[in-house]
Design a protein around this motif. Structure first.
Motif, PDB file in Angstrom:
ATOM      1  N   ALA A 208       0.816  -1.017   0.086  1.00 26.81           N
ATOM      2  CA  ALA A 208      -0.396   0.418  -0.255  1.00 26.81           C
ATOM      3  C   ALA A 208       1.324   1.534  -0.389  1.00 26.81           C
ATOM      4  O   ALA A 208       0.207   2.307  -0.824  1.00 26.81           O
ATOM      5  CB  ALA A 208      -0.927  -0.201   1.400  1.00 26.81           C
ATOM      6  N   GLN A 209       2.060   1.109   0.857  1.00 22.55           N
ATOM      7  CA  GLN A 209       3.274   2.075   1.149  1.00 22.55           C
ATOM      8  C   GLN A 209       3.360   2.636  -0.573  1.00 22.55           C
ATOM      9  O   GLN A 209       3.666   3.694  -0.996  1.00 22.55           O
ATOM     10  CB  GLN A 209       4.071   1.910   1.669  1.00 22.55           C
ATOM     11  N   ILE A 210       3.620   1.396  -1.099  1.00 25.68           N
ATOM     12  CA  ILE A 210       4.271   1.630  -2.136  1.00 25.68           C
ATOM     13  C   ILE A 210       3.531   2.222  -3.908  1.00 25.68           C
ATOM     14  O   ILE A 210       3.438   3.143  -4.639  1.00 25.68           O
ATOM     15  CB  ILE A 210       4.906  -0.015  -3.327  1.00 25.68           C
ATOM     16  N   ALA A 211       2.301   2.040  -3.480  1.00 31.06           N
ATOM     17  CA  ALA A 211       1.341   2.572  -4.467  1.00 31.06           C
ATOM     18  C   ALA A 211       0.708   4.122  -4.379  1.00 31.06           C
ATOM     19  O   ALA A 211       0.424   4.512  -5.260  1.00 31.06           O
ATOM     20  CB  ALA A 211       0.134   1.636  -4.591  1.00 31.06           C
ATOM     21  N   ARG A 212       0.853   4.228  -3.378  1.00 27.24           N
ATOM     22  CA  ARG A 212       0.528   5.717  -3.011  1.00 27.24           C
ATOM     23  C   ARG A 212       1.620   6.882  -2.960  1.00 27.24           C
ATOM     24  O   ARG A 212       1.360   7.950  -2.419  1.00 27.24           O
ATOM     25  CB  ARG A 212      -0.068   5.739  -1.780  1.00 27.24           C
ATOM     26  N   THR A 213       3.073   6.132  -2.785  1.00 30.60           N
ATOM     27  CA  THR A 213       4.059   7.001  -3.386  1.00 30.60           C
ATOM     28  C   THR A 213       4.368   6.902  -4.312  1.00 30.60           C
ATOM     29  O   THR A 213       5.513   5.855  -5.511  1.00 30.60           O
ATOM     30  CB  THR A 213       5.440   6.768  -2.827  1.00 30.60           C
ATOM     31  N   PRO A 214       4.385   7.958  -6.088  1.00 30.49           N
ATOM     32  CA  PRO A 214       4.148   7.941  -7.080  1.00 30.49           C
ATOM     33  C   PRO A 214       5.739   8.003  -8.170  1.00 30.49           C
ATOM     34  O   PRO A 214       5.377   6.799  -8.667  1.00 30.49           O
ATOM     35  CB  PRO A 214       3.845   9.993  -7.870  1.00 30.49           C
ATOM     36  N   LEU A 215       6.526   8.356  -7.530  1.00 28.70           N
ATOM     37  CA  LEU A 215       7.889   7.638  -8.563  1.00 28.70           C
ATOM     38  C   LEU A 215       8.045   6.368  -7.583  1.00 28.70           C
ATOM     39  O   LEU A 215       8.813   5.559  -8.665  1.00 28.70           O
ATOM     40  CB  LEU A 215       8.617   8.604  -7.655  1.00 28.70           C
ATOM     41  N   TYR A 323      16.459   1.871  -7.373  1.00 31.56           N
ATOM     42  CA  TYR A 323      14.980   1.292  -7.132  1.00 31.56           C
ATOM     43  C   TYR A 323      15.428   1.410  -5.372  1.00 31.56           C
ATOM     44  O   TYR A 323      14.252   1.896  -4.877  1.00 31.56           O
ATOM     45  CB  TYR A 323      14.528   0.468  -7.498  1.00 31.56           C
ATOM     46  N   THR A 324      16.217   0.921  -4.346  1.00 33.16           N
ATOM     47  CA  THR A 324      16.271   0.876  -3.517  1.00 33.16           C
ATOM     48  C   THR A 324      16.152   2.054  -2.379  1.00 33.16           C
ATOM     49  O   THR A 324      15.044   2.291  -1.154  1.00 33.16           O
ATOM     50  CB  THR A 324      17.213   0.594  -2.793  1.00 33.16           C
ATOM     51  N   THR A 325      16.666   2.998  -3.048  1.00 30.66           N
ATOM     52  CA  THR A 325      17.258   4.841  -2.219  1.00 30.66           C
ATOM     53  C   THR A 325      15.401   5.572  -2.290  1.00 30.66           C
ATOM     54  O   THR A 325      14.702   5.662  -1.490  1.00 30.66           O
ATOM     55  CB  THR A 325      17.986   5.244  -3.354  1.00 30.66           C
ATOM     56  N   ALA A 326      14.936   5.171  -3.446  1.00 25.89           N
ATOM     57  CA  ALA A 326      13.424   5.465  -3.724  1.00 25.89           C
ATOM     58  C   ALA A 326      12.485   5.690  -2.761  1.00 25.89           C
ATOM     59  O   ALA A 326      12.043   5.970  -2.143  1.00 25.89           O
ATOM     60  CB  ALA A 326      12.870   5.007  -5.258  1.00 25.89           C
ATOM     61  N   TRP A 327      12.436   4.132  -2.249  1.00 28.03           N
ATOM     62  CA  TRP A 327      11.653   3.730  -1.601  1.00 28.03           C
ATOM     63  C   TRP A 327      12.072   3.353  -0.088  1.00 28.03           C
ATOM     64  O   TRP A 327      11.631   3.979   0.565  1.00 28.03           O
ATOM     65  CB  TRP A 327      10.801   2.349  -1.687  1.00 28.03           C
ATOM     66  N   GLN A 328      13.463   3.451  -0.024  1.00 25.90           N
ATOM     67  CA  GLN A 328      14.445   3.908   1.465  1.00 25.90           C
ATOM     68  C   GLN A 328      13.802   4.854   1.998  1.00 25.90           C
ATOM     69  O   GLN A 328      13.512   5.384   3.130  1.00 25.90           O
ATOM     70  CB  GLN A 328      15.118   3.160   1.415  1.00 25.90           C
ATOM     71  N   ARG A 329      14.231   5.698   1.094  1.00 25.81           N
ATOM     72  CA  ARG A 329      13.913   7.347   1.773  1.00 25.81           C
ATOM     73  C   ARG A 329      12.457   7.917   1.685  1.00 25.81           C
ATOM     74  O   ARG A 329      12.123   8.643   2.641  1.00 25.81           O
ATOM     75  CB  ARG A 329      14.923   8.554   0.571  1.00 25.81           C
ATOM     76  N   SER A 330      11.407   7.205   1.064  1.00 28.99           N
ATOM     77  CA  SER A 330      10.708   8.222   1.284  1.00 28.99           C
ATOM     78  C   SER A 330       9.110   6.725   1.978  1.00 28.99           C
ATOM     79  O   SER A 330       8.214   6.933   2.631  1.00 28.99           O
ATOM     80  CB  SER A 330       9.701   8.019  -0.258  1.00 28.99           C
ATOM     81  N   SER A 389      10.446  11.057 -14.369  1.00 28.21           N
ATOM     82  CA  SER A 389      10.413  11.270 -13.296  1.00 28.21           C
ATOM     83  C   SER A 389       9.288  11.651 -12.416  1.00 28.21           C
ATOM     84  O   SER A 389       9.716  12.746 -12.545  1.00 28.21           O
ATOM     85  CB  SER A 389      11.473  11.996 -13.409  1.00 28.21           C
ATOM     86  N   PRO A 390       8.731  11.006 -11.578  1.00 31.52           N
ATOM     87  CA  PRO A 390       7.378  11.234 -10.213  1.00 31.52           C
ATOM     88  C   PRO A 390       8.618  12.290  -9.528  1.00 31.52           C
ATOM     89  O   PRO A 390       9.345  11.762  -9.257  1.00 31.52           O
ATOM     90  CB  PRO A 390       6.923  10.438 -10.315  1.00 31.52           C
ATOM     91  N   GLN A 391       8.208  12.699  -8.829  1.00 29.86           N
ATOM     92  CA  GLN A 391       9.103  14.245  -7.912  1.00 29.86           C
ATOM     93  C   GLN A 391       8.655  12.542  -6.490  1.00 29.86           C
ATOM     94  O   GLN A 391       7.640  12.319  -6.107  1.00 29.86           O
ATOM     95  CB  GLN A 391       7.964  14.707  -7.351  1.00 29.86           C
ATOM     96  N   LEU A 392      10.338  12.986  -5.754  1.00 35.91           N
ATOM     97  CA  LEU A 392       9.638  11.681  -4.473  1.00 35.91           C
ATOM     98  C   LEU A 392       9.910  12.545  -3.137  1.00 35.91           C
ATOM     99  O   LEU A 392      10.608  13.895  -3.359  1.00 35.91           O
ATOM    100  CB  LEU A 392      11.257  11.557  -4.784  1.00 35.91           C
ATOM    101  N   THR A 393       9.099  12.275  -2.406  1.00 39.22           N
ATOM    102  CA  THR A 393       8.779  12.872  -0.985  1.00 39.22           C
ATOM    103  C   THR A 393       9.568  11.667  -0.127  1.00 39.22           C
ATOM    104  O   THR A 393       9.411  11.016   0.158  1.00 39.22           O
ATOM    105  CB  THR A 393       7.606  12.749  -0.583  1.00 39.22           C
ATOM    106  N   THR A 394      10.832  12.787   0.168  1.00 35.54           N
ATOM    107  CA  THR A 394      11.800  12.004   1.757  1.00 35.54           C
ATOM    108  C   THR A 394      10.896  11.681   3.115  1.00 35.54           C
ATOM    109  O   THR A 394      10.049  12.736   3.376  1.00 35.54           O
ATOM    110  CB  THR A 394      12.945  12.552   1.735  1.00 35.54           C
ATOM    111  N   VAL A 395      11.124  10.824   3.865  1.00 36.15           N
ATOM    112  CA  VAL A 395      10.987  10.541   5.412  1.00 36.15           C
ATOM    113  C   VAL A 395      11.293  10.710   5.560  1.00 36.15           C
ATOM    114  O   VAL A 395      12.320  10.287   5.699  1.00 36.15           O
ATOM    115  CB  VAL A 395       9.401   9.336   5.278  1.00 36.15           C
TER     116      VAL A 395
END
Length: 395
Positions: A208-215, A323-330, A389-395
């Motif tokens: 669900a977290q992956i699906a709601r994070t556009p990038l 790919y790892t950095t995209a989902w790890q940061r967000s 390249s969608p925008q990444l939101t960092t957490v």
């Protein structure tokens, strides 16, 4: 601040590097071992299938990782895996092939726990802006060990057999345990039991977290499509060696070292690529390099095939680290294990199916046709990623 300036990350990196050396020396040689015992390329491909099958349990592994502190979990899993690999001392003939497959499956089980736990521990140690550099360092060192370990593993296997490789890998697991035991990290507390959600919702929280994070969602689709054909190479590589290069199965170790050399180049440049072009485009560029390298494997020429493995090696860190950095940061720390597990399921899951498909088709379909399919899908996925390249939101 850079990732390498943190002494805790440096220690973790050293332990991980030593463990990776033993792992890659052994599990890359398991395919050679299976091929030697049976004379069949499909038997070698089945080793990689066993390594990948446990990813189907990744959602449950991610749930476990998010419910426990990462460092004690890493210590426990490394200990069990180090003891389990010693079962390879029982392999004597083709009748014992099941032991190789069982150990490979056990490797896969350990990986689906170790990877999300390690990613979570790194995020506890480092700030978000250092994660790309940390992932790049881990990947670069990993590719560096792959440069030497396949040659060392193949040489040791040829000289004294797989049993010494098992002993070496068990030792590196022990080193990892010692390093982790001495690491001092103040970890976030796991989610209290009273605040947890229904089991099905918790298991699927990563997806669900992956699906709601556009990038992350966009990149996951392209990467999953690519991994749905990448697994073909695990079996096709042996056909390239046998029919294209006319070399023995042990030459696989040489080609993996060439790929590792390319991986070092990719690892040294991936952090800069992410800073300049972003995660999605870095992944796309990595896929295009993989497509070019795969096309070269169809040419029955040693220099051309070597160039192909080098290009594939260079593209892998751009793909994996981006790919790892995209989902790890967000991703919030509380669900990072489940997101890591979901990401693995969406990538290694399709790869597992393609490994099975490759093992089934290799005896009936010309390996060059399988290479063409793989090349086409990688090229299409990489091109699509480079165009958006969608925008990444960092957490």
């Amino acid at each position: 601040m850079s990732a390498l300036s943190d002494s805790r990350f440096r220690r973790l990196l050293v332990g991980q590097s030593l463990s990776s050396f033993g792992d890659s020396a052994l599990y890359l040689s398991l395919g050679i071992w299976a091929k030697d015992l049976t004379g069949e390329n499909s038997a070698a491909g089945a080793v990689f299938l066993c390594l990948s099958l446990p990813v189907l349990l990744a959602p449950f592994a991610g749930h476990i990782v998010d419910r426990l502190r990462r460092r004690p979990l890493l210590i426990a899993v490394n200990t069990v895996a180090g003891l389990g690999v010693l079962a390879l001392f029982g392999v004597r003939s083709e009748a014992d092939l099941w032991i190789i497959y069982t150990v490979a499956f056990g490797y896969g089980l350990s990986f689906i726990l170790l990877r999300p736990a390690q990613i979570g521990l790194i995020k506890e140690i480092l700030p978000g802006e250092d994660l790309a550099g940390a992932n790049a360092a881990i990947r670069t060192i990993g590719e560096g060990t792959r440069l030497l370990s396949p040659l060392a593993g193949a040489a040791l296997y040829t000289a004294v057999g797989g049993h010494m490789l098992a002993a070496l890998d068990a030792l590196t697991f022990a080193v990892a345990v010692v390093v982790l035991a001495g690491l001092r990290v103040r970890e976030s507390a796991p989610t209290p039991p009273q605040t947890r959600e229904p089991f099905l919702r918790e298991i699927t929280a990563g997806a669900a977290q992956i699906a709601r994070t556009p990038l992350v969602a966009f990149t996951t689709v392209a990467v999953a499509a690519s991994f749905a054909v990448i697994g073909l190479l695990d079996t096709v590589d042996f056909a390239v060696i046998e029919f294209g290069l006319r070399q023995p199965p042990s030459f696989f170790g040489v080609l993996m070292s060439i790929q590792g050399a390319g991986g070092i180049c990719g690892g040294l440049t991936v952090a800069a690529m992410i800073r300049r072009y972003g995660e999605a485009r870095t992944v796309g560029a990595g896929l295009l390099l993989g497509a070019a390298g795969t096309a070269l494997l169809a040419v029955p020429s040693l220099p051309v095939v070597i160039a192909g493995f080098a290009l594939i090696g260079c593209g892998v860190p751009w793909l994996v680290v981006g790919y790892t950095t995209a989902w790890q940061r967000s991703t919030p720390q509380q669900i990072l294990g489940r997101v890591a597990a979901a990401a693995d399921l969406f990538t290694v899951g399709p790869q597992t199916l393609s490994i099975a498909l490759g093992a089934a088709l290799i005896a009936a379909v010309d390996y060059r046709i399988l290479l063409a399919v793989c090349c086409g899908v990688l090229m299409l996925s990489g091109t699509v990623l480079l165009r958006r390249s969608p925008q990444l939101t960092t957490v």
